[in-house]
Design a protein around this motif. Structure first.
Motif, mmCIF file in Angstrom:
data_model
loop_
_atom_site.group_PDB
_atom_site.id
_atom_site.type_symbol
_atom_site.label_atom_id
_atom_site.label_comp_id
_atom_site.label_asym_id
_atom_site.label_seq_id
_atom_site.Cartn_x
_atom_site.Cartn_y
_atom_site.Cartn_z
ATOM 1 N N SER A 160 -32.980 7.685 61.154
ATOM 2 C CA SER A 160 -32.580 6.527 61.932
ATOM 3 C C SER A 160 -31.327 5.889 61.334
ATOM 4 N N THR A 191 -35.312 5.410 74.589
ATOM 5 C CA THR A 191 -34.708 5.645 73.275
ATOM 6 C C THR A 191 -33.185 5.509 73.354
ATOM 7 N N LYS A 205 -30.611 7.836 75.700
ATOM 8 C CA LYS A 205 -30.986 9.241 75.587
ATOM 9 C C LYS A 205 -31.152 9.869 76.976
ATOM 10 N N TYR A 209 -28.557 10.629 66.481
ATOM 11 C CA TYR A 209 -29.487 9.962 65.563
ATOM 12 C C TYR A 209 -30.028 8.702 66.224
ATOM 13 N N ILE A 210 -31.298 8.402 65.990
ATOM 14 C CA ILE A 210 -31.935 7.312 66.730
ATOM 15 C C ILE A 210 -31.519 5.954 66.175
ATOM 16 N N LEU A 224 -29.693 6.492 71.206
ATOM 17 C CA LEU A 224 -29.187 7.351 70.137
ATOM 18 C C LEU A 224 -27.730 7.022 69.840
#
Lengths: 292, 177
Positions: A151, A215, A181, A229-230, A217
């Motif tokens: 993260s 989500t 996302k 990457y989150i 990213l």
């Protein structure tokens, strides 16, 4: 002349006060503007040493949680290994023996280095953290910092020989380019300086269908951060009537309360990209100097 | 233990407690950061000259600043209370020096009420000035007021807890020693 001396001696304490006050304010404002101060390198080494000692003790309390996280990341990396995949033979045999290229002709764009957080705050409006790696170990300004579970944590803003300072996402001046996302729209992640569990995602147009829990990213258009990457998940959505854009509340994916192990990620082409960007601006916006 | 050694130990202790305990504990609320390190300045002996007070105040703040990575912020606030301290003490202590021969400010030396006023004034000044400097960058006025009030309240609570838990031994200024 004598009176001047008398006057200065009479209010000497007050003048000392004023002078020191000006010095303090100068430190404060020159640092905040440029995120660095010349003398900070030396002080950084000193506080860094004390911080590392303290950290040795503190690490024990969160070892279990940290191990679980490392294990989880290792597990996902094992799944990514190329020996898990095979390619059908198409009759052509390509041999590559230079290291930066893998056998599919993909080249390496990002390298990662592990580092340990030795100091971290979350209760200020400008939060920084300190890592135990510095310029001597290859860390430089503007590199991305990713937590041990993948993260986003922040980016490097200052380095001394053995330590580096990271501007965390929880900094009111931090901006990170991020995308949804599901649909890929690109926006900017900022922090309003209030709750360390939530960030703000701006500039997503209202035409996008957004559900709570989606989500977010890192985007493909960032110079610092590798894509995918989150950053966090959407916790609340509001529409800004004036701009027609969403103002989305993001729950951070990284847990800033107990960060320990991080990865410092370097974009090998960062300099080239930034230079091209600046040159383009110079060429287009100020053409007289470059074109005859 | 001489005054000098004792104050150096005190300085190290206050800075470490502030950096590694109070700045690190999960905060109660987003407005509240407990502060106690400036009690070091409140506890300095009466005999320290005003010039030295200023210099000590400035460096106390600066050392904390290097840990919190905000050079100048705490230094400015500490400097302010170091400057104001002698005035407040002058107002709150008895003028008759024969009554008054303690070495440093404490509830015993000044009585509880004047001591509480002394701590309160300097605490409000310290937090007010520091939050004001932060507020110039970000925040709105209501945030500013709430933050000053809440941090002052929690710091007063901490200081009086510290006074009750660790009563300092009373040292007299005497001619004999």
């Amino acid at each position: 002349m004598r009176n001047v001396f008398l006057f200065v001696r009479r209010y000497f304490t007050f003048f000392t006060f004023l002078l020191l006050q000006i010095v303090a304010l100068w430190f404060l404002y020159s640092y905040n503007k440029f995120h660095r101060a010349k003398f900070l390198g030396v002080a950084n080494e000193m506080t860094g040493r004390i911080n590392s000692q303290y950290n040795k003790v503190e690490d024990y309390f969160t070892l279990k949680e940290e191990n679980r996280r490392v294990h989880r990341l290792n597990d996902s990396l094992l799944n990514l290994q190329s020996r898990n995949f095979m390619r059908r033979d198409t009759g052509m045999n390509i041999i590559q023996d230079s290291l930066p290229y893998d056998t599919l002709g993909n080249y390496r764009r990002y390298t990662s280095r592990p580092a340990t957080v030795v100091y971290n705050t979350i209760n200020a409006q400008k939060n920084y953290m300190q890592l135990n790696r510095g310029s001597a170990q290859g860390v430089g300004d503007n590199m991305a910092v990713i937590g041990s579970d993948g993260s986003v944590v922040g980016k490097v803003v200052n380095v001394s020989p053995n330590f580096s300072q990271v501007m965390s996402l929880l900094h009111v001046q931090s901006t990170v380019s991020a995308s949804l996302k599901k649909t890929g729209e690109i926006g900017t992640v900022e922090w309003d300086g209030k709750d360390p569990q939530f960030l703000t995602l701006k500039r997503i147009p209202k035409t996008v269908d957004i559900k709570l829990g989606d989500t977010v990213l890192t985007s493909k258009v960032s110079f610092n951060f590798p894509p995918g990457y989150i950053v966090g998940t959407i916790a609340d959505k509001k529409l800004d009537a004036a701009t027609g854009m969403y103002v989305l509340k993001l729950k951070t994916a990284a847990n800033f309360y107990n960060l320990q192990q991080v990865h410092v990620i370097m974009n090998l082409e960062y300099d080239e990209q930034v230079k091209l960007n600046q040159d383009t601006k110079k060429k287009i916006e100020d053409p007289k100097k470059t074109v005859k | 233990m001489s005054d000098l050694v004792r104050n150096i130990l005190r300085f190290a202790l206050f800075i470490l407690v502030q950096v590694y305990i109070l700045n690190k504990i999960p905060h109660l609320h987003r407005y509240i950061t407990p502060y106690i390190y400036y009690l070091f300045i409140l506890w300095l002996p009466f005999s320290v000259s005003r010039q030295w007070l200023l210099i000590i105040g400035f460096f106390t703040g600066l050392v904390l600043d290097y840990f919190t990575m905000t050079p100048g912020l705490h230094a400015a606030a500490c400097l302010l209370i170091a400057y104001v301290r002698p005035f407040v003490i002058n107002i709150l202590t008895p003028k008759d020096t024969s009554d008054f021969n303690y070495r440093e400010p404490s509830p015993k030396a000044m009585q509880w009420t004047p001591y509480a006023v002394y701590v309160f004034i300097l605490t409000v000044l310290h937090h007010g000035y520091m939050v004001f400097l932060q507020w110039l960058d970000v925040g709105n006025f209501l945030d500013f007021v709430i933050k000053v009030i809440s941090t002052t309240a929690i710091s007063m609570l901490l200081i009086f807890t510290a006074e009750l838990l660790f009563p300092r031994k009373l040292k007299f200024r005497t001619n004999t020693a």
